[in-house]
Design an enzyme around this catalytic site. Structure first.
Site, mmCIF file in Angstrom:
data_model
loop_
_atom_site.group_PDB
_atom_site.id
_atom_site.type_symbol
_atom_site.label_atom_id
_atom_site.label_comp_id
_atom_site.label_asym_id
_atom_site.label_seq_id
_atom_site.Cartn_x
_atom_site.Cartn_y
_atom_site.Cartn_z
ATOM 1 N N TYR A 1 8.679 -2.597 -1.406
ATOM 2 C CA TYR A 1 7.804 -3.676 -0.919
ATOM 3 C C TYR A 1 7.479 -3.532 0.559
ATOM 4 C CZ TYR A 1 12.104 -6.545 0.116
ATOM 5 O OH TYR A 1 13.298 -7.052 0.543
ATOM 6 N N GLU A 2 6.420 -4.239 0.964
ATOM 7 C CA GLU A 2 5.807 -4.106 2.291
ATOM 8 C C GLU A 2 5.334 -2.675 2.553
ATOM 9 O OE1 GLU A 2 5.121 -6.800 3.413
ATOM 10 O OE2 GLU A 2 6.607 -8.057 2.442
ATOM 11 N N GLY A 3 4.926 -2.001 1.488
ATOM 12 C CA GLY A 3 4.448 -0.634 1.598
ATOM 13 C C GLY A 3 5.530 0.358 1.242
ATOM 14 N N GLN B 1 4.311 4.152 4.277
ATOM 15 C CA GLN B 1 4.821 4.243 5.652
ATOM 16 C C GLN B 1 4.581 5.645 6.212
ATOM 17 O OE1 GLN B 1 5.858 1.295 6.802
ATOM 18 N NE2 GLN B 1 5.605 0.535 4.715
ATOM 19 N N ARG C 1 7.667 -5.293 7.875
ATOM 20 C CA ARG C 1 8.099 -3.901 7.714
ATOM 21 C C ARG C 1 9.317 -3.602 8.584
ATOM 22 N NH1 ARG C 1 2.186 -0.796 7.239
ATOM 23 N NH2 ARG C 1 1.919 -1.268 5.018
#
Length: 596
Positions: free
Chosen positions: A439-441, A446, A298
């Site tokens: 991506y990655e949340g 977040q 992230r």
């Protein structure tokens, strides 16, 4: 267009905002990693990325990786560039010396990561995922697993992936169905399908180390029953060399809007009796271990946002200098001039620059907090910096990636109609940037993390403590020049908007969670805006001191101007965000589903 690494700005942050020399003095492990070391590392990194990686960026977009009969062939030039990347020691820059790394601080490493991603975002994704896999194994892998896999991954001979997502389980990992069956020899057989696996199949390394989330038979339902496994593409011979193919194969790669040279694979496990996997750590703690990868990723995705924005900005500036169109609005010339003379083009370019430099400074300050939190000898200092870093991660990821969309859109706008034409390359940056908010949340994920874990969990105490640090910078600015005082006034208004939002969240989260979470993304944007503006306020103070001493006058004057533009054009957005958070939830929460 060529890429020129912004070494001077990166080094300004490392020296003056991150305080690398102070970190090196306080932490024995970094005693030899001060500003002089950083300068040398960044200069070498710039040479490699400018000369080797950046020229492949457009080629990768036009001739992306391709899939045939279970195998992926990467864009011409990628394989050789990755070999040079590994041989140069860039994969191991931040990783332990014990496994072949260089053990340098994140404060230096983050700058090199930005350069790599500016040079070629698609290429950089492979080492990014490997970094995450390395961190997970350092956290939870056995000594034997570390000894087998880490040296090869750190050297760049092998790469790593993270396998979370499945067709029915996007961000909801409680729905993971991939199963793991224990075997008498202590290994497991893995069965299932994983999607969106970045560099899940490629031709650039001798082996791929997949880290896979799966459920052991009889495990609890939900996230508490997920375990983590090493599943190598090739099983290892007795001497540690790659041997027979494991029962994992790529069935397709995605056709994407951007980052086209990065192969995003669909991987199938266990079609021929079960892929052999090895448990990492303890059963049912896989999500905990995988979060190590995810948090590292992230932060890095935030750097990617800064990186692609920088590439877009450099191209837009060059185009604005070259493109001649229209006479100046003030009548100062009777012939057409380069469009960089026109006020609105200046506004767009300065907005781009201010956003990039603010986010870059924020990321550098966060990296310094990470280094201090992990290795500083004083426990209280470690705790304070850990809290600060954890608060900053969703901001670096969420705000910087949303920023990259604004900047790359402005990059297209500066080009006018030519920006809409693929041959100029401006559109590639815009297309590539979009994935970063996903991506990655996603940004909402977040923001939910920022609200629930980073703000409301301690009743806003960490957020309020950071606001007090911002206030201290305001006090310094009020004693300075007219520019400093103007920035102080904007910073004060933004900080007060942030504090109002924090108090609203802490006070309403239990009684009215829907009202709070309706404003979660505006809260993230407000907080990120303030943190970036705060760092530019600190930068202005440094620049004025350096200017008074006659040091690098053009750069320091530009830094002051950039801070002023950020304050006047970007910090001023925080009032509206505050209103949307504190008072704008009603319409969202009251709207019936049938109305959409």
């Amino acid at each position: 267009m060529s890429y020129i690494a912004p070494i001077k700005d990166l080094m300004f942050n490392i020296q003056h905002l991150a305080g690398l020399d102070q970190i090196a003095a306080a932490i024995p492990e970094f005693a030899d990693a001060g500003v002089e070391t950083a300068q040398a590392v960044l200069e070498e990194c710039a040479k490699f990325n400018e000369g080797v990686v950046a020229p492949l960026n457009m080629a990768g977009d036009q001739n992306p990786s391709w899939f045939k009969e279970g195998q992926v062939t990467t864009t011409a030039g990628f394989k050789d560039a990755f070999k040079q990347f590994g041989e140069g020691g860039w994969q191991g820059l931040q990783h332990p010396v014990d496994f072949g790394g260089q053990g340098l601080p994140k404060t230096i490493g983050s700058a090199t990561i930005e350069m790599l991603n500016s040079a070629n975002l698609s290429f950089a994704l492979c080492p990014q995922l490997t970094d995450g896999a390395i961190e997970a194994l350092l956290t939870a892998g056995s000594y034997e697993q570390q000894a087998i896999y880490l040296p090869k991954m750190i050297s760049g001979e092998w790469t790593g992936t993270m396998n979370l997502t499945e067709p029915q389980a996007g961000s909801d990992l409680a729905a993971v169905r991939t199963r793991a069956e224990p075997q008498p020899d202590g290994s497991y057989k893995i069965f299932g399908t994983k999607i969106f696996i970045t560099y899940g199949e490629h031709d650039m390394a001798d082996n791929i180390v997949h880290l896979v989330l799966a459920r052991v038979q009889g495990a609890p339902a939900g996230v508490k029953g997920i375990s983590l496994f090493i599943v190598p593409k090739f099983l290892l011979n007795a001497d540690g060399s790659p041997g027979a193919c494991n029962d994992v194969h790529c069935v397709s790669i995605e056709h994407k809007m951007g980052i086209k040279a990065s192969p995003t694979a669909v991987l199938q496990y266990g079609d021929h009796g079960g892929a052999i996997g090895y448990l990492v750590g303890q059963e049912n703690r896989g999500l905990e271990y995988m979060f190590v990868m995810m948090n590292a990723a992230r932060y890095t995705v935030g750097l990617q946002g800064i990186a692609v924005a920088e590439r877009s900005y450099q191209q837009a500036v060059q185009y604005a200098r070259d493109r001649v169109q229209s006479r100046p609005v003030d009548g100062s010339m009777t012939t057409a001039v380069p469009i960089i003379h026109h006020p609105d083009v200046k506004r767009m370019l300065m907005t781009m620059r201010a956003l990039i430099e603010g986010c870059r400074a924020m990321a550098s300050a966060a990296a310094a907090a990470y280094d201090t939190a992990h290795l500083h000898p004083d426990a209280a200092t470690r705790r304070q910096n850990q809290a600060f870093y954890e608060f900053m991660v969703p901001l670096v990821k969420g705000y910087s990636t949303e920023m990259s969309l604004e900047v790359t859109s402005l990059g297209v706008q500066v080009h006018g109609g030519m920006g809409f034409i693929e041959e100029t390359g401006a559109a590639q940056h815009y297309r590539d940037a979009k994935i970063l908010t996903l991506y990655e949340g996603t940004t909402a994920i977040q923001a939910n993390d920022l609200v629930s874990r980073k703000t409301s969990r301690d009743d806003g105490q960490t957020a309020q403590a950071i606001a007090q640090q911002v206030a201290a910078t305001e006090a310094e600015l009020t004693k300075g020049s007219a520019n400093a005082q103007a920035v102080a006034a904007r910073l004060k208004a933004a900080r007060e908007a942030f504090v109002d939002a924090v108090e609203f969240i802490a006070g309403r989260i239990k009684a009215s969670p829907n009202a709070v979470f309706a404003g979660s993304v505006p809260y993230l944007m407000l907080a990120g805006n303030l943190m970036a503006g705060w760092q530019l306020g600190r930068a202005l103070l440094v620049a004025e001191r350096e200017l008074a001493a006659g040091n690098d006058v053009p750069f320091m004057q530009a830094k002051i101007n950039t801070a002023r533009v950020y304050a006047d054009h970007i910090l001023t957005r925080t009032g509206g965000l505050r209103d949307a958070i504190v008072g704008g939830y009603q319409g969202v929460c009251d709207m019936a589903l049938e109305s959409y």
